[in-house]
Design a protein around this motif. Structure first.
Motif, PDB file in Angstrom:
ATOM      1  N   GLY A   1       0.744  -1.294   0.061  1.00 55.05           N
ATOM      2  CA  GLY A   1      -0.100   0.041  -0.016  1.00 55.05           C
ATOM      3  C   GLY A   1       0.896   1.256  -0.059  1.00 55.05           C
ATOM      4  O   GLY A   1       1.982   1.104  -0.283  1.00 55.05           O
TER       5      GLY A   1
ATOM      6  N   ASN B   1      -0.379   8.987   2.031  1.00 57.02           N
ATOM      7  CA  ASN B   1      -0.210  10.212   1.570  1.00 57.02           C
ATOM      8  C   ASN B   1       0.917  11.106   1.933  1.00 57.02           C
ATOM      9  O   ASN B   1       1.188  12.276   1.340  1.00 57.02           O
TER      10      ASN B   1
ATOM     11  N   VAL C   1      -3.825   9.934   4.759  1.00 62.05           N
ATOM     12  CA  VAL C   1      -4.570   8.872   4.051  1.00 62.05           C
ATOM     13  C   VAL C   1      -3.746   7.848   3.478  1.00 62.05           C
ATOM     14  O   VAL C   1      -2.708   7.752   3.315  1.00 62.05           O
TER      15      VAL C   1
ATOM     16  N   SER D   1      -3.587   3.556   1.611  1.00 62.78           N
ATOM     17  CA  SER D   1      -4.433   2.623   0.803  1.00 62.78           C
ATOM     18  C   SER D   1      -3.742   1.311   0.870  1.00 62.78           C
ATOM     19  O   SER D   1      -2.346   1.436   0.748  1.00 62.78           O
TER      20      SER D   1
ATOM     21  N   THR E   1      -3.673  -3.198  -0.684  1.00 63.08           N
ATOM     22  CA  THR E   1      -4.358  -4.023  -1.273  1.00 63.08           C
ATOM     23  C   THR E   1      -3.749  -5.403  -0.868  1.00 63.08           C
ATOM     24  O   THR E   1      -2.693  -5.672  -0.282  1.00 63.08           O
TER      25      THR E   1
ATOM     26  N   THR F   1      -9.005  -4.046  -1.816  1.00 60.28           N
ATOM     27  CA  THR F   1      -8.402  -2.852  -1.581  1.00 60.28           C
ATOM     28  C   THR F   1      -9.140  -2.199  -0.488  1.00 60.28           C
ATOM     29  O   THR F   1     -10.354  -2.203  -0.676  1.00 60.28           O
ATOM     30  N   TRP F   2      -8.288  -1.487   0.365  1.00 55.97           N
ATOM     31  CA  TRP F   2      -8.981  -0.899   1.422  1.00 55.97           C
ATOM     32  C   TRP F   2      -8.333   0.819   1.126  1.00 55.97           C
ATOM     33  O   TRP F   2      -7.059   0.861   1.050  1.00 55.97           O
ATOM     34  N   ASN F   3      -9.086   1.884   1.363  1.00 57.57           N
ATOM     35  CA  ASN F   3      -8.681   3.326   1.175  1.00 57.57           C
ATOM     36  C   ASN F   3      -9.537   3.655   2.204  1.00 57.57           C
ATOM     37  O   ASN F   3     -10.644   3.835   2.393  1.00 57.57           O
TER      38      ASN F   3
ATOM     39  N   ALA G   1     -11.822   2.685   6.796  1.00 57.96           N
ATOM     40  CA  ALA G   1     -11.449   2.407   5.495  1.00 57.96           C
ATOM     41  C   ALA G   1     -12.596   1.772   4.751  1.00 57.96           C
ATOM     42  O   ALA G   1     -13.248   0.890   5.442  1.00 57.96           O
TER      43      ALA G   1
ATOM     44  N   TRP H   1     -13.773  -0.699   1.848  1.00 59.55           N
ATOM     45  CA  TRP H   1     -13.061  -1.776   1.015  1.00 59.55           C
ATOM     46  C   TRP H   1     -13.655  -2.435  -0.006  1.00 59.55           C
ATOM     47  O   TRP H   1     -15.110  -2.050  -0.313  1.00 59.55           O
TER      48      TRP H   1
END
Length: 88
Positions: free
Chosen positions: A14, A17, A33, A35, A37, A48-50, A61, A63
């Protein structure tokens, strides 16, 4: 994962930011931030998590999971939200 990974370990790849030392934007709410996977190996799914790190150090997050086998054409993509907390 307690949701079907049978206790196996999978690599998470991942991004973040920026560094926690980056200057915050004055007068705005600022978060870190994140992210990442995970490819679930023989299971074949990819998730995937954001999200962002809250002030209490929890990761909130959304997903998205794509799976290769499903009962229906429209059921290959699932979505939801998780909150991660550091285990003490």
């Amino acid at each position: 994962s307690g949701s079907g990974a049978s206790g196996a370990t999978y690599l998470a790849i991942g991004s973040v930011n920026g560094l926690p030392t980056d200057p915050a934007n004055q007068g705005q709410h600022n978060v870190l931030v994140v992210s990442f996977t995970v490819h679930w190996g023989q299971i074949g799914s990819i998730a995937t998590w954001n999200g962002f790190i809250k002030e209490d150090n929890r990761l909130v997050a959304q997903w998205l999971l794509v799976r290769p086998v499903s009962s229906y054409l429209w059921d290959h993509i699932l979505t939801g939200q998780d909150i991660f907390a550091k285990i003490q």
